[in-house]
Scaffold this motif. Sequence first.
Motif, PDB file in Angstrom:
ATOM      1  N   SER A 131      -0.651   1.209  -5.983  1.00 46.23           N
ATOM      2  CA  SER A 131      -1.662   1.254  -7.071  1.00 46.23           C
ATOM      3  C   SER A 131      -1.924   2.394  -7.729  1.00 46.23           C
ATOM      4  O   SER A 131      -2.423   2.551  -8.874  1.00 46.23           O
ATOM      5  CB  SER A 131      -2.810   0.495  -6.765  1.00 46.23           C
ATOM      6  OG  SER A 131      -3.814  -0.040  -7.565  1.00 46.23           O
ATOM      7  N   TYR A 185      -0.846  -2.680 -11.046  1.00 46.30           N
ATOM      8  CA  TYR A 185      -0.780  -3.550  -9.781  1.00 46.30           C
ATOM      9  C   TYR A 185      -1.920  -3.179  -9.004  1.00 46.30           C
ATOM     10  O   TYR A 185      -2.524  -1.925  -8.787  1.00 46.30           O
ATOM     11  CB  TYR A 185       0.372  -3.028  -8.670  1.00 46.30           C
ATOM     12  CG  TYR A 185       0.420  -3.502  -7.572  1.00 46.30           C
ATOM     13  CD1 TYR A 185       0.193  -2.727  -6.181  1.00 46.30           C
ATOM     14  CD2 TYR A 185       0.722  -4.780  -7.367  1.00 46.30           C
ATOM     15  CE1 TYR A 185       0.030  -3.414  -5.215  1.00 46.30           C
ATOM     16  CE2 TYR A 185       0.652  -5.579  -5.971  1.00 46.30           C
ATOM     17  CZ  TYR A 185       0.611  -4.721  -4.948  1.00 46.30           C
ATOM     18  OH  TYR A 185       0.363  -5.365  -3.675  1.00 46.30           O
ATOM     19  N   ASP A 198       4.037  -9.246  -8.547  1.00 47.67           N
ATOM     20  CA  ASP A 198       2.984  -8.492  -7.664  1.00 47.67           C
ATOM     21  C   ASP A 198       3.209  -8.802  -6.248  1.00 47.67           C
ATOM     22  O   ASP A 198       3.044  -7.787  -5.510  1.00 47.67           O
ATOM     23  CB  ASP A 198       1.698  -8.858  -8.335  1.00 47.67           C
ATOM     24  CG  ASP A 198       1.237  -8.206  -9.378  1.00 47.67           C
ATOM     25  OD1 ASP A 198       0.044  -8.505 -10.179  1.00 47.67           O
ATOM     26  OD2 ASP A 198       2.038  -7.109  -9.836  1.00 47.67           O
ATOM     27  N   THR A 258       5.465  -6.651  -4.849  1.00 51.62           N
ATOM     28  CA  THR A 258       5.362  -5.139  -5.123  1.00 51.62           C
ATOM     29  C   THR A 258       4.674  -4.592  -3.770  1.00 51.62           C
ATOM     30  O   THR A 258       4.808  -3.284  -3.275  1.00 51.62           O
ATOM     31  CB  THR A 258       4.648  -4.938  -6.305  1.00 51.62           C
ATOM     32  OG1 THR A 258       5.142  -5.559  -7.184  1.00 51.62           O
ATOM     33  CG2 THR A 258       4.506  -3.491  -6.277  1.00 51.62           C
TER      34      THR A 258
END
Lengths: 435, 529
Positions: free
Chosen positions: B175, B181, B203, B206
């Motif tokens: 992030s 994100y 997401d 990720t």
Amino acid sequence: MKANQSVLVIGGGIAGIQASLDLANRGLKVYLVEKTPSIGGRMAQLDKTFPTMDCSICILAPKMIECFRQPNLTILTYSEVQEVSGSAGNFTVKILKKPRFINVEKCTGCGVCAQHCPVEVPNEFDMGIGVRKAIYVPFPQAVPLKYTIDEEHCLKCGLCQRMCQAEAVDLNQKPEVAHLNVDAIIVATGFELFDAQRRSEYGYGKYKNVLISLEFERLLSASGPTGGHLLRLSDGRIPKRIAFIQCVGSRSLKGGVSFCSSACCMYATKEAILIREHIPECEVYIFYNELKVFGKGYQDFVTGAQTHWGVKYIRALPGEVVQDSKTGDLTLWYEDTIENVTRSIEVDVVVLCPALIPRAANKEVGVILGLELDEHGFFKPKDPLFAPVDTNVLGVFICGYCQSPKDIPESVAEASAAAARAAEVIALSASKEVH
Amino acid sequence: MVAEPKIVAFLCNWCAYAGADLAGVSRIGYPPNIRVIRVMCSGRVDPVFVIRAFEMGADGVLVGGCHPGTCHYVSGNLEAEKRMANTKKLLKLIGLGPERLRLEWISASEGGKFAQVVTEFTEDLRKIGPNLLKAQVNVKAPIPYTKQMISDAVKKTNVQYCLECGKCSGSCPISKVNDTYSPRRVVERSLLGFEEKVLSGTDIWTCLTCFLCSERCPSDVRFPEFVRACRRMAPMEVMEELCAHRGIPMALSRMMINPKIKQDRMGWLPEGAEISKRGDMLYFVGCIPYLDVVFEDFNLELLKIPKSVVKILNKVGIKPAMLSNEKCCGHDMLWTGDLENFEKLAKKNVADFKKTRATKLVTACPECYRTLKKDYAEVLGNFDFEVLHISELLSELVDKGELKFDGGLSTKVVYHDPCRLGRHMGVYEPPRKVITSIPGVGLLEMARNRENAICCGVSSFMSCNKYSKEVRMDRLREAKATGADLLVTTCPKCQIHWKCLTSEKPPISPEMVTMEMRDLSVLVAEAMH
């Protein structure tokens, strides 16, 4: 009328002081027991109080003096309650008076002893930032204004004894035990701070410029280690940007306590306003989860901080604080939950607002008095709604933070409530009917 | 009746395919066992195509390209040569045998050669026999999600207690470099009824599953576990697109589920190593022999790790049991949502463990450690083995004074806490105790250590992208800034992911991405002479 008509108050903070004064002023005898060398408690450590921005010690000291001058009130500082037996109307209490190694009848509080004492130790009143001598008064407005020798650090060099013109130093003083007989007992033991080192991501204890709120309060105070000048501890520079992080260790299902300490949103705002007063060019950010400011005038206090004083509130709890080891400057990483973006910000000082937790020693007090504690260590009221200052033991009452999280106005009100209940015990025991 | 061998052929457009075409036009006969896939260049053939072809049941794979020096794209076929040599090593390990893969140079005019190659290959395959793994194809089938499943995942991982404070995103290493994100927003969407968006998006892939967010979350939201549950219900296409190294390691792991698998994976064992088929302690190697081949170019000498472990164990008088047909622990499968195949692998492993009569399992890989110690028990219901990471075993030996060093070294090391060993399992001190017990080794710490350690940047080979690159570089920078000579870790995957930075294009300057790395076991073995 019974010969006794006395109440024991355990804890010399604002709640204990208020309860004691209420009882003493209506003609009842009060024993106020405090385990540190002076009464005053947390309120003495604060610079100003919210929402009035009164100078804390300025409004507290008169009450402390009143305690001292009230003939019905006996202050027993540097003392601890060891045993309690009996029941409402007739408690027998054993109190240990720890040796100060000072004859309090003779000590005039002049301070020459401390000037010559060779030992310096971190000052507990200043949260370890400043130093005091092994012979000390905890703060200038201490009541009683009598010196105390800290046995652990005293070298027994005798210098203070030689310098004391009142011959008040008695290095052979022994602990004393006092036995009291009281009708009722009020417990007002206050709070301590959650160990912010447990939230290691904020670097408290590692980074010099990460402080907890009470430490910061001492930096703001004129009686503090910097004389009230707001300086960075690592290099003495004037900070240009300060960030507060709320809810450190509170409202947590793990790694902390689950409750809200109720005062932090307000006191952080208060400290932020004080920073803006001290240093108008200094930017102040408060990182919060919610702003719990539901008292009278509290929302206006915060709104004023935002609009008039320019304090910036960011709805985010930072993930971590990182230090530039060369400069001591700090970087906070957070997700601004309103703008939906993850950012970092560089600040000079970070102030953590840790959870205010009931003292660990409450457990012992609970055992001595037979009181029930809840899972957080607060004393359990008999009924949280209708008997909030009563306990499971008849004749024993609780007030202040040790009962539940609250601020100063609420503590004072609750202290008066406990005093009224204690007085009731006396009145009823006079007529032999105790409810 | 023996089934006819099936050959999948990848033929390059310019030469081999044309050659095959010429064979057809010239009416030169060849067996019909071949299925042709035209690629533009033989260099296009990724090892994973070969592996997947075998996973899906091919008996042989033929790759046809231009003769060296005549490649339409100049050097593509040389790339193919390197890759296919590498792939043959994998095929040898997995037990299929390198003979099932053939790389041939066939020019556009060599119709006859093409036919000859196919004929010979088919005949050879008849002799070698069919691919026994074709019996069971274990590809992950996505579970169609239901609101109930989402709701169960939410409850199980405490997602409903989220305060939306954003501490997770403020902690997340991804992030910080990719501010679109946000773990908090993923949770928010899941709670507000946008589950479909969450499941079909990138997401959830990720997340590094490093547990930094959940370590700090005041509401104990176990976000990586929530992500793992979502991955089970997510469509395969997203995952396959994002999977780094084209999912080779996982394809190999899936093949190990097959009951007919018979690997040849003990070649690294040095002469004189004392191991056994049975024993109280079993050394679980993990996928290092395969990773060593897949990441051959990195020169990480990964096989030194199992060699060091066996050497150390022998030196302290332990003759470990080892499985010659050891299966992957299944970690990547579990974390990419393939619970069905994970369970199959787990059951097979446990059956194998029981045969050795072992009561203790020791491993040098934190992912295997977590999976065996935590996830096997959770998923299978009961698991009666004591699981140790090698650092825990060594730390116990240090305590007892049984770890003897002959010379020691003279070096400063910095220790990196792998996520799976550190935050996942709480093992922080044993590796440090071992390091500091080696004479001459000074231990330095990064500012972000123990529960604050930053992930190496990739997990389960998912989402290796520019953001992951920044996270990895940042961590290496931090390690170098301590002034240490060596970066010591207890996870082979961490080493691979960092070394992978050196193969980035455009290339990053070496000082920024290189630091000498050592696995703890290798360090200890070196000091033991």
